[in-house]
Write an enzyme that holds these catalytic residues in place. Structure first.
Site, short mmCIF file in Angstrom:
data_model
loop_
_atom_site.label_atom_id
_atom_site.label_comp_id
_atom_site.label_asym_id
_atom_site.label_seq_id
_atom_site.Cartn_x
_atom_site.Cartn_y
_atom_site.Cartn_z
N ASN A 96 0.82 -1.22 0.00
CA ASN A 96 0.00 0.00 0.00
C ASN A 96 0.85 1.27 0.00
OD1 ASN A 96 0.82 -0.39 2.68
ND2 ASN A 96 -1.10 0.35 3.56
N ASP A 309 3.49 -5.52 11.57
CA ASP A 309 2.61 -4.48 11.01
C ASP A 309 3.17 -3.08 11.33
OD1 ASP A 309 0.62 -3.24 9.61
OD2 ASP A 309 -1.00 -3.77 10.98
O1 DOR Z 1 -3.09 -0.11 11.33
C1 DOR Z 1 -2.83 -0.39 10.16
N1 DOR Z 1 -2.01 0.39 9.45
N2 DOR Z 1 -3.39 -1.45 9.63
C2 DOR Z 1 -3.29 -1.69 8.30
O2 DOR Z 1 -3.85 -2.64 7.86
C3 DOR Z 1 -2.53 -0.78 7.42
C4 DOR Z 1 -1.54 -0.02 8.18
C5 DOR Z 1 -0.97 1.16 7.45
O3 DOR Z 1 -0.62 1.04 6.26
O4 DOR Z 1 -0.82 2.21 8.06
ZN ZN Z 2 -3.66 -4.90 7.67
#
Ligand code: DOR
Ligand code: ZN
Length: 442
Positions: A96, A309
């Protein structure tokens, strides 16, 4: 990039997997050369590892490095430094970014840039769908065939919510021999949601995100994986119900794996009382009973591994009203300490178990053959040294990440990574990341 011209490293007096008698480990030409006592090596860099635990280098299946697109919050270089300091030798960089990593141009760039920086092996994650929009499959085959050889695909941040698209993705992934990692979030059930749906959110007036939003996708994807004969990986499991669904799916012989984050093991939604958006994350911090179930499941192997994450965000995107803030928190530099506090100290995991959940299982899930290897002569020297007796206090501003959105600010944790080696090269030592330029090589 070969380790041939590098100095040898002699690690003196380490406990392999925290067990047995202390041994010396000689590393040269990128691999473990000798393991023994009273080893000597002329010209070797010596690391005094008395009282320290030697583990295989950690592997993170879930990292957001923000390059390309948000280099104000993290770059492949700064995120690699954070990874090396956290004991990681391999990280998977989520798709992303901006532009989205849905083409081989982006995935190959991420791979190449990771190699240039040279602190950690950066494996690009490809998007499952074009633009993460969930409508049309991305060219997974082209990304898998690129220099970056993408082996994991995810729309993380978004759920592949259309069941037919998910089914096609699983079938396609199966034929390519790659993995689909799902951010399990039923989008209709989480419209406007910003916190775990429960008594705390109700009292604080925060729109709730029900457990069923995660669990319904986990159940659906287990069934889709069963029918496609494919593998599916569940990102950041956050509820006791997800644990039970994964347990059931595994008992049926379905090829499902799951990860849990350090923050979902340690924190719960009581943290939201202050309305500080540093605690806002997707999926949200759940209840203490969920965290306890996740810890138990990680100990049992129902949850396969830890993934950070790691999600850097700019100050203006976090220091604002809770509803407007972006979800996510830093994780790479604090992961090991939190696993020690939540799993090792209560007796849920020993150091072998730490090696399993932070290195061996994640490497196996994505089929890495250079990482997550046993500590034996002839194996690649991807290593992490941990001082189990250290304790340290987290200061966001002192972390290597460009951003400092850590929910662990001012908290004191046990254990610290003291050195990390990637193919025999020291990439971090005593709190400093050692980039290619500092090492005098490429
Ligand atoms: O807390 C999150 N942040 N969950 C996600 O799935 C994406 C991530 C982000 O890209 O900041
Ligand atoms: Zn996620």
């Amino acid at each position: 990039m070969s380790g041939n011209n590098d100095t040898a490293v002699l690690i003196k007096g380490a406990l392999l997997y925290g067990e047995g008698e202390p041994v010396d480990v000689l590393v040269a030409d990128g691999e473990i050369r000798r393991i023994g006592t009273d080893l000597d090596a002329v010209d070797a860099e010596i690391i005094d590892a008395r009282g320290q635990v030697l583990l295989p280098g950690f592997v993170d299946l879930h990292t957001h490095l923000r390059e390309p697109g948000r280099e104000d919050t993290e770059t492949i270089e700064s995120g690699s430094a954070a990874a090396a300091l956290g004991g990681y030798t391999a990280v998977f960089a989520m798709a992303n970014t901006a532009p989205v990593a849905d083409s081989v141009v982006v995935t190959d760039h991420v791979w190449r840039r990771g190699r240039e920086v040279g602190l950690v092996d950066v494996y690009p994650v490809g998007a499952v769908t074009v633009g993460l929009e969930g409508k049309q499959l991305a060219e997974m085959g082209t990304m898998a065939a690129g220099v970056g050889a993408v082996r994991m695909f995810s729309d993380d941040g978004h759920c592949v919510y259309d069941p037919l698209i998910m089914r096609r993705a699983l079938e396609y992934a199966n034929s390519l021999g790659v993995l689909i990692a799902q951010h399990a979030e039923e989008p209709r059930l989480t419209q406007g949601a910003i916190a775990h749906e429960g008594p705390t959110a109700a009292r604080l007036g925060l729109a709730g995100w029900p457990r069923a939003a995660e669990e319904s996708i986990v159940a659906r994807d287990a069934l889709l994986a069963r029918d496609a004969g494919a593998r599916v990986h569940i990102c950041h499991a956050s509820t006791a119900g997800t644990v039970e669904l994964v347990r059931w799916a595994k008992s049926q012989g379905i090829s499902i794996t799951a990860e849990v984050t350090p923050h979902h093991l340690l924190l719960d939604d009581s943290r939201l009382e202050t309305y500080d958006a540093v605690n806002k994350v997707n999926p949200p911090l759940r209840e203490a009973s969920d965290a306890a179930a996740l810890r138990q499941a990680l100990a049992e192997g129902i949850i396969d591994c830890v993934a950070t994450d790691h999600a850097p965000h700019a100050e203006q995107d976090k220091c604002c009203e809770f509803a407007a803030a972006r979800p996510g928190m830093l994780g790479l530099e604090t992961a090991l300490s939190i696993i020690v506090q939540t799993m090792v100290e209560p007796g849920l995991l020993d150091w072998r178990g730490v090696a399993r959940v932070m290195s061996e299982r994640p490497a196996a899930i994505v089929g890495l053959d250079e990482h997550g290897r046993p500590l034996e002569v002839g194996e690649p020297a991807n290593l992490t040294l941990v001082d189990p007796k250290a304790s340290w206090t987290v200061r966001g501003k002192e972390l290597a990440s460009i951003s400092n959105n850590t929910p662990f600010e001012a908290m004191t944790f046990p254990a610290r990574v003291t050195a990390t080696l990637l193919r025999g090269r020291v990439t971090a030592r005593d709190g400093k990341a050692l980039g290619a330029a500092l090492r005098g090589g490429s």
